[in-house]
Motif scaffolding. Structure first.
Motif, PDB file in Angstrom:
ATOM      1  N   UNK A 197      32.575  33.102  47.233  1.00  0.00           N
ATOM      2  CA  UNK A 197      31.158  33.459  47.343  1.00  0.00           C
ATOM      3  C   UNK A 197      30.701  34.394  46.222  1.00  0.00           C
ATOM      4  N   UNK A 198      31.548  34.532  45.204  1.00  0.00           N
ATOM      5  CA  UNK A 198      31.204  35.417  44.100  1.00  0.00           C
ATOM      6  C   UNK A 198      31.561  36.869  44.345  1.00  0.00           C
ATOM      7  N   UNK A 199      32.095  37.158  45.526  1.00  0.00           N
ATOM      8  CA  UNK A 199      32.478  38.530  45.854  1.00  0.00           C
ATOM      9  C   UNK A 199      33.851  38.860  45.269  1.00  0.00           C
ATOM     10  N   UNK A 200      34.222  40.094  45.360  1.00  0.00           N
ATOM     11  CA  UNK A 200      35.467  40.573  44.778  1.00  0.00           C
ATOM     12  C   UNK A 200      36.543  40.758  45.840  1.00  0.00           C
ATOM     13  N   UNK A 201      37.724  40.231  45.559  1.00  0.00           N
ATOM     14  CA  UNK A 201      38.850  40.466  46.454  1.00  0.00           C
ATOM     15  C   UNK A 201      39.210  41.936  46.510  1.00  0.00           C
ATOM     16  N   UNK A 202      38.982  42.636  45.409  1.00  0.00           N
ATOM     17  CA  UNK A 202      39.251  44.077  45.378  1.00  0.00           C
ATOM     18  C   UNK A 202      38.328  44.802  46.348  1.00  0.00           C
ATOM     19  N   UNK A 203      37.051  44.423  46.352  1.00  0.00           N
ATOM     20  CA  UNK A 203      36.103  45.055  47.268  1.00  0.00           C
ATOM     21  C   UNK A 203      36.495  44.796  48.720  1.00  0.00           C
ATOM     22  N   UNK A 204      36.910  43.571  49.014  1.00  0.00           N
ATOM     23  CA  UNK A 204      37.323  43.232  50.377  1.00  0.00           C
ATOM     24  C   UNK A 204      38.520  44.061  50.799  1.00  0.00           C
ATOM     25  N   UNK A 205      39.495  44.169  49.908  1.00  0.00           N
ATOM     26  CA  UNK A 205      40.697  44.945  50.213  1.00  0.00           C
ATOM     27  C   UNK A 205      40.355  46.420  50.393  1.00  0.00           C
ATOM     28  N   UNK A 206      39.529  46.954  49.516  1.00  0.00           N
ATOM     29  CA  UNK A 206      39.151  48.361  49.627  1.00  0.00           C
ATOM     30  C   UNK A 206      38.454  48.656  50.952  1.00  0.00           C
ATOM     31  N   UNK A 207      37.611  47.724  51.399  1.00  0.00           N
ATOM     32  CA  UNK A 207      36.947  47.914  52.688  1.00  0.00           C
ATOM     33  C   UNK A 207      37.960  47.913  53.824  1.00  0.00           C
ATOM     34  N   UNK A 208      38.945  47.023  53.730  1.00  0.00           N
ATOM     35  CA  UNK A 208      39.979  46.962  54.761  1.00  0.00           C
ATOM     36  C   UNK A 208      40.809  48.249  54.778  1.00  0.00           C
ATOM     37  N   UNK A 209      41.144  48.749  53.601  1.00  0.00           N
ATOM     38  CA  UNK A 209      41.954  49.959  53.527  1.00  0.00           C
ATOM     39  C   UNK A 209      41.182  51.182  54.014  1.00  0.00           C
ATOM     40  N   UNK A 210      39.880  51.192  53.793  1.00  0.00           N
ATOM     41  CA  UNK A 210      39.063  52.302  54.290  1.00  0.00           C
ATOM     42  C   UNK A 210      38.924  52.268  55.806  1.00  0.00           C
ATOM     43  N   UNK A 211      39.154  51.101  56.387  1.00  0.00           N
ATOM     44  CA  UNK A 211      39.004  50.967  57.836  1.00  0.00           C
ATOM     45  C   UNK A 211      40.308  51.256  58.575  1.00  0.00           C
ATOM     46  N   UNK A 212      41.191  52.029  57.948  1.00  0.00           N
ATOM     47  CA  UNK A 212      42.456  52.496  58.535  1.00  0.00           C
ATOM     48  C   UNK A 212      43.567  51.454  58.501  1.00  0.00           C
ATOM     49  N   UNK A 213      43.372  50.368  57.767  1.00  0.00           N
ATOM     50  CA  UNK A 213      44.447  49.391  57.585  1.00  0.00           C
ATOM     51  C   UNK A 213      45.295  49.844  56.402  1.00  0.00           C
ATOM     52  N   UNK A 214      46.425  50.475  56.685  1.00  0.00           N
ATOM     53  CA  UNK A 214      47.257  51.077  55.646  1.00  0.00           C
ATOM     54  C   UNK A 214      48.445  50.164  55.360  1.00  0.00           C
ATOM     55  N   UNK A 215      48.249  49.188  54.489  1.00  0.00           N
ATOM     56  CA  UNK A 215      49.305  48.229  54.160  1.00  0.00           C
ATOM     57  C   UNK A 215      49.333  48.018  52.647  1.00  0.00           C
ATOM     58  N   UNK A 216      50.479  47.588  52.105  1.00  0.00           N
ATOM     59  CA  UNK A 216      50.524  47.285  50.669  1.00  0.00           C
ATOM     60  C   UNK A 216      49.747  46.016  50.353  1.00  0.00           C
ATOM     61  N   UNK A 217      49.272  45.928  49.119  1.00  0.00           N
ATOM     62  CA  UNK A 217      48.468  44.790  48.675  1.00  0.00           C
ATOM     63  C   UNK A 217      49.022  44.264  47.359  1.00  0.00           C
ATOM     64  N   UNK A 218      49.126  42.946  47.255  1.00  0.00           N
ATOM     65  CA  UNK A 218      49.488  42.301  45.995  1.00  0.00           C
ATOM     66  C   UNK A 218      48.258  41.561  45.497  1.00  0.00           C
ATOM     67  N   UNK A 219      47.806  41.882  44.291  1.00  0.00           N
ATOM     68  CA  UNK A 219      46.670  41.176  43.705  1.00  0.00           C
ATOM     69  C   UNK A 219      47.171  40.105  42.735  1.00  0.00           C
ATOM     70  N   UNK A 220      46.452  38.984  42.715  1.00  0.00           N
ATOM     71  CA  UNK A 220      46.747  37.887  41.804  1.00  0.00           C
ATOM     72  C   UNK A 220      45.574  37.749  40.840  1.00  0.00           C
ATOM     73  N   UNK A 221      45.832  37.805  39.543  1.00  0.00           N
ATOM     74  CA  UNK A 221      44.743  37.769  38.570  1.00  0.00           C
ATOM     75  C   UNK A 221      45.205  37.161  37.255  1.00  0.00           C
ATOM     76  N   UNK A 222      44.280  36.514  36.574  1.00  0.00           N
ATOM     77  CA  UNK A 222      44.575  35.963  35.251  1.00  0.00           C
ATOM     78  C   UNK A 222      44.519  37.029  34.167  1.00  0.00           C
ATOM     79  N   UNK A 223      44.005  38.223  34.508  1.00  0.00           N
ATOM     80  CA  UNK A 223      43.853  39.293  33.521  1.00  0.00           C
ATOM     81  C   UNK A 223      44.455  40.597  34.040  1.00  0.00           C
ATOM     82  N   UNK A 224      45.785  40.652  34.167  1.00  0.00           N
ATOM     83  CA  UNK A 224      46.420  41.848  34.756  1.00  0.00           C
ATOM     84  C   UNK A 224      46.171  43.129  33.982  1.00  0.00           C
ATOM     85  N   UNK A 225      46.046  43.013  32.659  1.00  0.00           N
ATOM     86  CA  UNK A 225      45.864  44.235  31.859  1.00  0.00           C
ATOM     87  C   UNK A 225      44.596  44.971  32.219  1.00  0.00           C
ATOM     88  N   UNK A 226      43.601  44.264  32.806  1.00  0.00           N
ATOM     89  CA  UNK A 226      42.358  44.917  33.193  1.00  0.00           C
ATOM     90  C   UNK A 226      42.538  45.822  34.411  1.00  0.00           C
TER      91      UNK A 226
END
Length: 267
Positions: A197-226
């Motif tokens: 939907x054009x949204x960011x997976x990072x934003x979704x994860x950050x919202x989840x982590x702010x909601x007391x979900x304290x788990x590790x996250x692995x991101x998949x990206x074509x531009x890791x250096x960013x």
């Protein structure tokens, strides 16, 4: 090599040193601190770069510091999660996890790993094999996948399930990710950066982590250096696209060590 050439060469490799250090420690802060210490060591003694490719030399300098420090694992709070992770890691064959990361995530060959870890190529290859076996059989948990491309999502699901983990579901949008996490709490999140939907997976994860979900996250990206600049809050676990099965397996196994042991089955 001139100071300018050395700086440029190191600059190109620094994001990947950060990625490796973060994966080892399970923490952006701790990993970046080790990367910074490595740079200081190289600047203090440029001879550590002599006769080696820049990446190999950097990782070798890092390992000298890592080994001398006792290879501690810490998180941002230095709390119970870190203690549990350290307990899990203490059961692994020494240096096997490092060899696995160097091989699967950073793409080093056995002879390059041997130079980094100062072992023989055969010993390096054996350490990778041992790590795959030991880590795959240690912890089982629930994994949530945030990925909008169906083929990639199903591929990731298959890799995760082959490791013995349960997949709680696949979310293709920010909204779906929040809903899925509310329905079934994951122990680990595997997330793409850009969603359907054009949204960011990072934003979704950050919202989840702010909601007391304290788990590790692995991101998949074509531009890791960013996401490896060290200038802002960034992920500790990162896989480059296109990825390999070994990269995903290694990252998932590593990250599971930094999940809360509550609700996990440890063998």
């Amino acid at each position: 090599m001139s100071v300018s050439d050395l700086a440029n060469s190191i600059g190109r490799e620094l994001p990947f040193l950060r990625r490796y250090a973060r994966a080892l420690t399970g923490s952006q802060t701790a990993g970046d601190n080790y990367a910074a210490a490595t740079l200081e060591a190289v600047l203090a003694d440029r001879s550590v770069m002599d006769g080696l490719e820049t990446r190999v030399a950097l990782f070798r300098a890092f390992h000298a510091i890592w080994n001398s420090s006792g290879q501690p694992v810490v998180d941002a709070d230095g709390g119970l999660r870190a203690q549990r992770a350290q307990a899990h890691l203490s059961r692994l064959t020494p240096n096997s996890r490092e060899a696995l990361l160097l091989s699967s995530i950073e793409g080093l060959r056995s002879d390059e790993i041997a130079q980094v870890m100062q072992v023989t190529p055969d010993e390096a290859a054996n350490l990778v094999s041992v790590a795959l076996e030991e880590m795959a059989n240690t912890i089982r948990g629930n994994v949530m996948i945030i990925e909008d491309e169906t083929i990639i999502a199903m591929d990731l699901k298959g890799i995760v399930q082959a490791l013995g983990h349960e997949v709680t579901g696949i979310a293709r949008t920010h909204t779906a990710a929040i809903q899925l996490a509310g329905e079934s709490r994951p122990d680990l999140i595997l997330a793409d950066i850009q969603l359907a939907d054009g949204s960011s997976g990072i934003d979704a994860v950050n919202e989840l982590l702010r909601s007391s979900l304290d788990v590790p996250v692995i991101f998949v990206t074509a531009f890791p250096e960013r996401l490896l600049t060290g200038d802002r809050p960034e992920p500790a676990f990162l896989i480059s696209k296109p990825y390999t099965e070994d990269q995903v397996s290694s990252a998932v196994s590593q990250a599971m060590f930094f999940a809360s042991t509550e609700g996990l089955e440890a063998s």
